[in-house]
Scaffold this motif. Structure first.
Motif, short mmCIF file in Angstrom:
data_model
loop_
_atom_site.label_atom_id
_atom_site.label_comp_id
_atom_site.label_asym_id
_atom_site.label_seq_id
_atom_site.Cartn_x
_atom_site.Cartn_y
_atom_site.Cartn_z
N HIS A 185 0.81 -1.21 0.00
CA HIS A 185 0.00 0.00 0.00
C HIS A 185 0.85 1.27 0.00
O HIS A 185 0.32 2.37 -0.10
CB HIS A 185 -0.93 0.01 1.22
N VAL A 186 2.18 1.14 0.09
CA VAL A 186 3.07 2.30 0.15
C VAL A 186 3.87 2.36 -1.15
O VAL A 186 4.55 1.41 -1.52
CB VAL A 186 4.03 2.20 1.35
N GLY A 187 3.81 3.50 -1.82
CA GLY A 187 4.56 3.69 -3.06
C GLY A 187 6.00 4.10 -2.80
O GLY A 187 6.36 4.55 -1.71
N TRP A 188 6.85 3.96 -3.81
CA TRP A 188 8.27 4.30 -3.68
C TRP A 188 8.47 5.77 -3.35
O TRP A 188 9.32 6.12 -2.55
CB TRP A 188 9.00 3.92 -4.97
N ALA A 189 7.67 6.64 -3.93
CA ALA A 189 7.81 8.08 -3.65
C ALA A 189 7.45 8.41 -2.21
O ALA A 189 7.97 9.38 -1.64
CB ALA A 189 6.93 8.87 -4.60
N ASP A 190 6.61 7.60 -1.58
CA ASP A 190 6.19 7.86 -0.21
C ASP A 190 7.23 7.49 0.83
O ASP A 190 7.12 7.88 1.99
CB ASP A 190 4.90 7.11 0.12
N VAL A 191 8.26 6.73 0.49
CA VAL A 191 9.29 6.37 1.46
C VAL A 191 10.58 7.16 1.28
O VAL A 191 11.54 6.94 2.00
CB VAL A 191 9.62 4.86 1.43
N GLN A 192 10.60 8.08 0.34
CA GLN A 192 11.78 8.91 0.16
C GLN A 192 11.90 9.90 1.32
O GLN A 192 10.98 10.66 1.58
CB GLN A 192 11.73 9.65 -1.17
N PRO A 193 13.02 9.91 2.04
CA PRO A 193 13.16 10.76 3.23
C PRO A 193 12.99 12.24 2.95
O PRO A 193 12.53 12.97 3.82
CB PRO A 193 14.57 10.46 3.71
N ALA A 194 13.32 12.70 1.77
CA ALA A 194 13.23 14.12 1.48
C ALA A 194 11.80 14.59 1.25
O ALA A 194 11.45 15.73 1.58
CB ALA A 194 14.09 14.46 0.27
N THR A 195 10.94 13.72 0.71
CA THR A 195 9.61 14.17 0.33
C THR A 195 8.47 13.26 0.75
O THR A 195 7.32 13.65 0.64
CB THR A 195 9.52 14.31 -1.20
N GLY A 196 8.75 12.07 1.20
CA GLY A 196 7.70 11.08 1.44
C GLY A 196 6.94 11.26 2.73
O GLY A 196 7.44 11.75 3.72
N ARG A 197 5.68 10.82 2.72
CA ARG A 197 4.85 10.93 3.90
C ARG A 197 5.01 9.76 4.84
O ARG A 197 4.69 9.84 6.01
CB ARG A 197 3.40 11.08 3.51
N HIS A 198 5.54 8.62 4.37
CA HIS A 198 5.75 7.45 5.22
C HIS A 198 7.23 7.28 5.58
O HIS A 198 7.66 6.20 5.93
CB HIS A 198 5.28 6.18 4.51
N ALA A 199 8.02 8.34 5.52
CA ALA A 199 9.47 8.23 5.68
C ALA A 199 9.98 8.64 7.06
O ALA A 199 11.17 8.82 7.24
CB ALA A 199 10.16 9.09 4.61
N ASP A 200 9.13 8.74 8.05
CA ASP A 200 9.56 9.17 9.36
C ASP A 200 10.57 8.22 10.00
O ASP A 200 11.48 8.64 10.68
CB ASP A 200 8.37 9.34 10.31
#
Length: 78
Positions: free
Chosen positions: A34-49
């Motif tokens: 359910h998580v896309g590659w762009a969402d785990v990027q530390p600079a911009t992603g929402r799931h990258a905490d």
């Protein structure tokens, strides 16, 4: 909702390995469909905490440029 943490790798649905060639079952990876590659990027992603490092080989496979600075999270406390 569950989110990735630690080192993240890119995974294509329908395959049993990451883009860098590691087998999901052998490495005991947990995948988050359910998580896309762009969402785990530390600079911009929402799931990258909780992401500490992005696999450079997987990032290259997903279109990262060679000259981009590698990203890793550092604890701000001394």
């Amino acid at each position: 909702m569950r989110a990735p943490a630690g080192e993240v790798h890119a995974w294509v649905p329908g395959h049993n390995q990451t883009l860098c060639g590691r087998a999901l079952s052998r490495e005991r990876f947990v995948w988050f469909s359910h998580v896309g590659w762009a969402d785990v990027q530390p600079a911009t992603g929402r799931h990258a905490d909780e992401v500490t490092q992005v696999c450079p080989r997987c990032a290259a496979g997903m279109g990262a440029r060679r000259g981009e600075r590698r990203w890793s999270r550092v604890d701000p406390r001394p």
